[in-house]
Design a protein around this motif. Sequence first.
Motif, PDB file in Angstrom:
ATOM      1  N   MET A 284      77.185  38.123 -54.106  1.00 52.49           N
ATOM      2  CA  MET A 284      78.748  38.411 -54.182  1.00 52.49           C
ATOM      3  C   MET A 284      79.159  39.269 -53.222  1.00 52.49           C
ATOM      4  O   MET A 284      80.238  39.018 -52.461  1.00 52.49           O
ATOM      5  N   ILE A 285      78.489  40.389 -52.759  1.00 52.49           N
ATOM      6  CA  ILE A 285      78.673  41.275 -51.738  1.00 52.49           C
ATOM      7  C   ILE A 285      78.713  40.640 -50.423  1.00 52.49           C
ATOM      8  O   ILE A 285      79.750  40.863 -49.514  1.00 52.49           O
ATOM      9  N   TYR A 286      77.614  39.902 -50.131  1.00 51.17           N
ATOM     10  CA  TYR A 286      77.592  39.346 -48.642  1.00 51.17           C
ATOM     11  C   TYR A 286      78.424  38.174 -48.572  1.00 51.17           C
ATOM     12  O   TYR A 286      79.023  38.122 -47.461  1.00 51.17           O
ATOM     13  N   TYR A 287      78.793  37.431 -49.558  1.00 50.58           N
ATOM     14  CA  TYR A 287      79.562  36.157 -49.240  1.00 50.58           C
ATOM     15  C   TYR A 287      80.844  35.902 -49.817  1.00 50.58           C
ATOM     16  O   TYR A 287      81.432  34.712 -49.595  1.00 50.58           O
ATOM     17  N   THR A 288      81.508  37.061 -50.501  1.00 51.05           N
ATOM     18  CA  THR A 288      82.876  37.004 -51.080  1.00 51.05           C
ATOM     19  C   THR A 288      83.710  36.369 -50.168  1.00 51.05           C
ATOM     20  O   THR A 288      84.504  35.337 -50.653  1.00 51.05           O
ATOM     21  N   PRO A 289      84.154  36.806 -48.925  1.00 57.53           N
ATOM     22  CA  PRO A 289      84.843  36.496 -48.224  1.00 57.53           C
ATOM     23  C   PRO A 289      84.809  34.673 -47.849  1.00 57.53           C
ATOM     24  O   PRO A 289      85.644  34.257 -47.470  1.00 57.53           O
ATOM     25  N   THR A 290      83.461  34.636 -47.628  1.00 57.54           N
ATOM     26  CA  THR A 290      83.084  33.189 -47.041  1.00 57.54           C
ATOM     27  C   THR A 290      83.283  32.172 -48.323  1.00 57.54           C
ATOM     28  O   THR A 290      83.704  31.295 -48.074  1.00 57.54           O
ATOM     29  N   PHE A 291      82.907  32.595 -49.455  1.00 58.85           N
ATOM     30  CA  PHE A 291      83.247  31.943 -50.651  1.00 58.85           C
ATOM     31  C   PHE A 291      84.570  31.592 -50.899  1.00 58.85           C
ATOM     32  O   PHE A 291      85.127  30.267 -51.060  1.00 58.85           O
ATOM     33  N   LEU A 292      85.409  32.675 -50.858  1.00 58.94           N
ATOM     34  CA  LEU A 292      86.918  32.357 -50.943  1.00 58.94           C
ATOM     35  C   LEU A 292      87.939  31.638 -50.077  1.00 58.94           C
ATOM     36  O   LEU A 292      88.482  30.947 -50.248  1.00 58.94           O
ATOM     37  N   THR A 293      87.328  31.990 -48.753  1.00 62.28           N
ATOM     38  CA  THR A 293      88.035  31.104 -47.706  1.00 62.28           C
ATOM     39  C   THR A 293      87.541  29.892 -47.713  1.00 62.28           C
ATOM     40  O   THR A 293      88.565  28.986 -47.597  1.00 62.28           O
TER      41      THR A 293
ATOM     42  N   PHE B 151      91.329  30.330 -49.981  1.00 58.22           N
ATOM     43  CA  PHE B 151      92.017  31.592 -49.806  1.00 58.22           C
ATOM     44  C   PHE B 151      92.342  31.874 -48.308  1.00 58.22           C
ATOM     45  O   PHE B 151      91.443  31.693 -47.432  1.00 58.22           O
ATOM     46  N   SER B 152      93.343  32.734 -48.060  1.00 54.77           N
ATOM     47  CA  SER B 152      93.346  33.307 -46.691  1.00 54.77           C
ATOM     48  C   SER B 152      92.580  34.084 -46.153  1.00 54.77           C
ATOM     49  O   SER B 152      91.761  34.754 -47.147  1.00 54.77           O
ATOM     50  N   ARG B 153      92.329  34.551 -44.902  1.00 57.42           N
ATOM     51  CA  ARG B 153      91.268  35.570 -44.661  1.00 57.42           C
ATOM     52  C   ARG B 153      91.670  36.871 -44.906  1.00 57.42           C
ATOM     53  O   ARG B 153      90.627  37.523 -45.725  1.00 57.42           O
ATOM     54  N   ASP B 154      92.960  37.141 -44.977  1.00 58.56           N
ATOM     55  CA  ASP B 154      93.164  38.456 -45.587  1.00 58.56           C
ATOM     56  C   ASP B 154      93.022  38.664 -47.217  1.00 58.56           C
ATOM     57  O   ASP B 154      92.479  39.796 -47.494  1.00 58.56           O
ATOM     58  N   ALA B 155      93.355  37.729 -47.636  1.00 62.01           N
ATOM     59  CA  ALA B 155      93.116  37.732 -49.234  1.00 62.01           C
ATOM     60  C   ALA B 155      91.484  37.701 -49.620  1.00 62.01           C
ATOM     61  O   ALA B 155      91.287  38.544 -50.563  1.00 62.01           O
ATOM     62  N   ALA B 156      90.873  36.948 -48.952  1.00 61.92           N
ATOM     63  CA  ALA B 156      89.486  37.000 -49.043  1.00 61.92           C
ATOM     64  C   ALA B 156      88.685  38.364 -48.489  1.00 61.92           C
ATOM     65  O   ALA B 156      87.983  38.823 -49.314  1.00 61.92           O
ATOM     66  N   LEU B 157      89.194  38.937 -47.738  1.00 60.74           N
ATOM     67  CA  LEU B 157      88.629  40.641 -47.127  1.00 60.74           C
ATOM     68  C   LEU B 157      89.242  41.343 -48.225  1.00 60.74           C
ATOM     69  O   LEU B 157      88.523  42.431 -48.527  1.00 60.74           O
ATOM     70  N   TYR B 158      90.450  41.365 -48.922  1.00 58.04           N
ATOM     71  CA  TYR B 158      90.954  42.367 -49.780  1.00 58.04           C
ATOM     72  C   TYR B 158      90.073  42.168 -51.061  1.00 58.04           C
ATOM     73  O   TYR B 158      89.837  43.221 -51.893  1.00 58.04           O
TER      74      TYR B 158
ATOM     75  N   VAL C 249      86.002  49.078 -43.804  1.00 53.61           N
ATOM     76  CA  VAL C 249      85.693  48.809 -42.352  1.00 53.61           C
ATOM     77  C   VAL C 249      86.021  47.275 -42.082  1.00 53.61           C
ATOM     78  O   VAL C 249      86.796  46.964 -41.088  1.00 53.61           O
ATOM     79  N   GLY C 250      85.329  46.587 -42.773  1.00 57.83           N
ATOM     80  CA  GLY C 250      85.477  44.944 -42.536  1.00 57.83           C
ATOM     81  C   GLY C 250      86.950  44.566 -42.759  1.00 57.83           C
ATOM     82  O   GLY C 250      87.363  43.506 -42.193  1.00 57.83           O
ATOM     83  N   THR C 251      87.750  45.262 -43.750  1.00 55.75           N
ATOM     84  CA  THR C 251      89.096  44.692 -44.181  1.00 55.75           C
ATOM     85  C   THR C 251      90.221  45.485 -42.984  1.00 55.75           C
ATOM     86  O   THR C 251      91.060  44.739 -42.405  1.00 55.75           O
ATOM     87  N   PHE C 252      90.070  46.824 -42.895  1.00 59.48           N
ATOM     88  CA  PHE C 252      91.187  47.480 -42.032  1.00 59.48           C
ATOM     89  C   PHE C 252      90.735  47.698 -40.627  1.00 59.48           C
ATOM     90  O   PHE C 252      91.683  48.094 -39.834  1.00 59.48           O
ATOM     91  N   LEU C 253      89.511  47.582 -40.337  1.00 61.26           N
ATOM     92  CA  LEU C 253      89.046  47.844 -38.888  1.00 61.26           C
ATOM     93  C   LEU C 253      88.748  46.275 -38.361  1.00 61.26           C
ATOM     94  O   LEU C 253      88.120  46.346 -37.023  1.00 61.26           O
TER      95      LEU C 253
END
Length: 487
Positions: free
Chosen positions: A298-307, A311-318, A185-189
């Motif tokens: 890791m589950i909660y903050y992976t996009p935050t850590f990587l951005t 990392f780009s937003r899309d790369a972080a979400l994937y 949901v967070g990635t594709f929607l």
Amino acid sequence: MSVRKDDELDKPSNHTAVDNEKVSYTSDEETNFLSPDTFLLTASTIAAIAGFLYGYDTGIISGALLQITHDFSLSSHAQELVTSAILVGAVVGSITCGKLSTILGRRYTVMIVAAIFAVGVIASGMSPNAYALGAARLVLGFAVGGASQIVPVYIAELAPPAKRGRLVTFFNISIGLGILTAALVGTFLQDAWTWRTMFSVAAIPATILFLGMLPLPESPRWLVSKKRLKEAHIALDAVRETEEEVRKEIKSIKRVHEKAQRKSTGSWKDLKQPWLRPALIVGLGIAAFTQLSGIEMMIYYTPTFLTDAGFSRDAALYSALGVAAIYLVLTITGKLLVDRIGRRTLTLWMIPGAVISLVLLGFMFKLDASGGQHGWLIVACLFAFMVFNSGGIQVIGWLVGSEIYPLGIREKATSLHAATLWGSNLLLTATALSMVNLLGIGGAMWFYAFLNFLGFVFIYFMMPETKGRSLEEIETSLKEGTFYPSK
């Protein structure tokens, strides 16, 4: 299978007829069309929907936080508060639901939890500001904590010893499905749904859980503890193949419960009994290290850590999606192995890989590899950590808590187990971004690697193997002083 008459079933509990006869789950008015194995699998699957809600409602913040931060202009500290509010509620829920399950039974407690899930997600989706969202997630956390306390116990008390590990880990698999769904949901929607919709849609599985629990039996062990032997026979009959199994198990449950009842005061002071101390040390230690190992962070903050690392937003979400997928796949793998390899052996095999992965991940962040051609190494190390952690200690975290506590203190001990697990999760989640600000992302990864190492040492010296042992056999080992692993 024969059906006993009501006047026979109502005989006092000291009559051998009640102890030794199997009562069919069928009657003239009601017929169970499912075999015991199928019925047990169905009951475990329905109850495990609570795990899906746990996974989805905790995991959805990963993708939704990017939108929430923008809408409410949240600082990093405010992000920690919104994220961790659900964990505060989980601590309260895990303690409270133990008392509820003692009074009302396991089944009704699961239904109450389902109703609170529905209220919490709708309130979250309707929140006008960050304070209201935090309060709604606090309520939602009560349901998450309650589910984590009661569902593994409910399944464990229905399951036979040989299948208990596989069935209880349905809860873990369901958590993984929830986390993966949240990541999808967070990635594709992300652009199609608002964060309000992301939260509110979880009311659907909450309703399914509530309705699905209606036809299921109560825990036979809880029924025995309330001296409702006729109902205990009926409940156990629905999930066992033979009269011999039902007869032996009811007698064993009665015998152990009567001994525990003579020693019990019915208060939290019961947990201070010296013979119970090994179970509490091991159970609460496992609960703490399940979360201190860093999985939820890791589950909660992976996009935050990587951005934050470039990392780009899309790369972080994937990447977050990959984290969720690995969690699910390895939880399923662990489910298939845990009753064959054993709880202790599986975990000791996997933790060293998690330690090495975090050490390497720390080096990658220290070298600032994400900005160049080696960014893939960060993702590889992150995924490797998820493989070893999800397939090891995450498989046993809830399972061990459902197995090692004696019946007389099971509600209180499993409440404390869940509270310890959620408290550890809260501690890690509420400090994760601050830890990164203090030590850098690389230094934070090394700190979490050290916590994983401590978990390995604890399990090696303290945790016994519970594979293939009945709940009553584990309790007997406590009383005989043979609980700890022999070296």
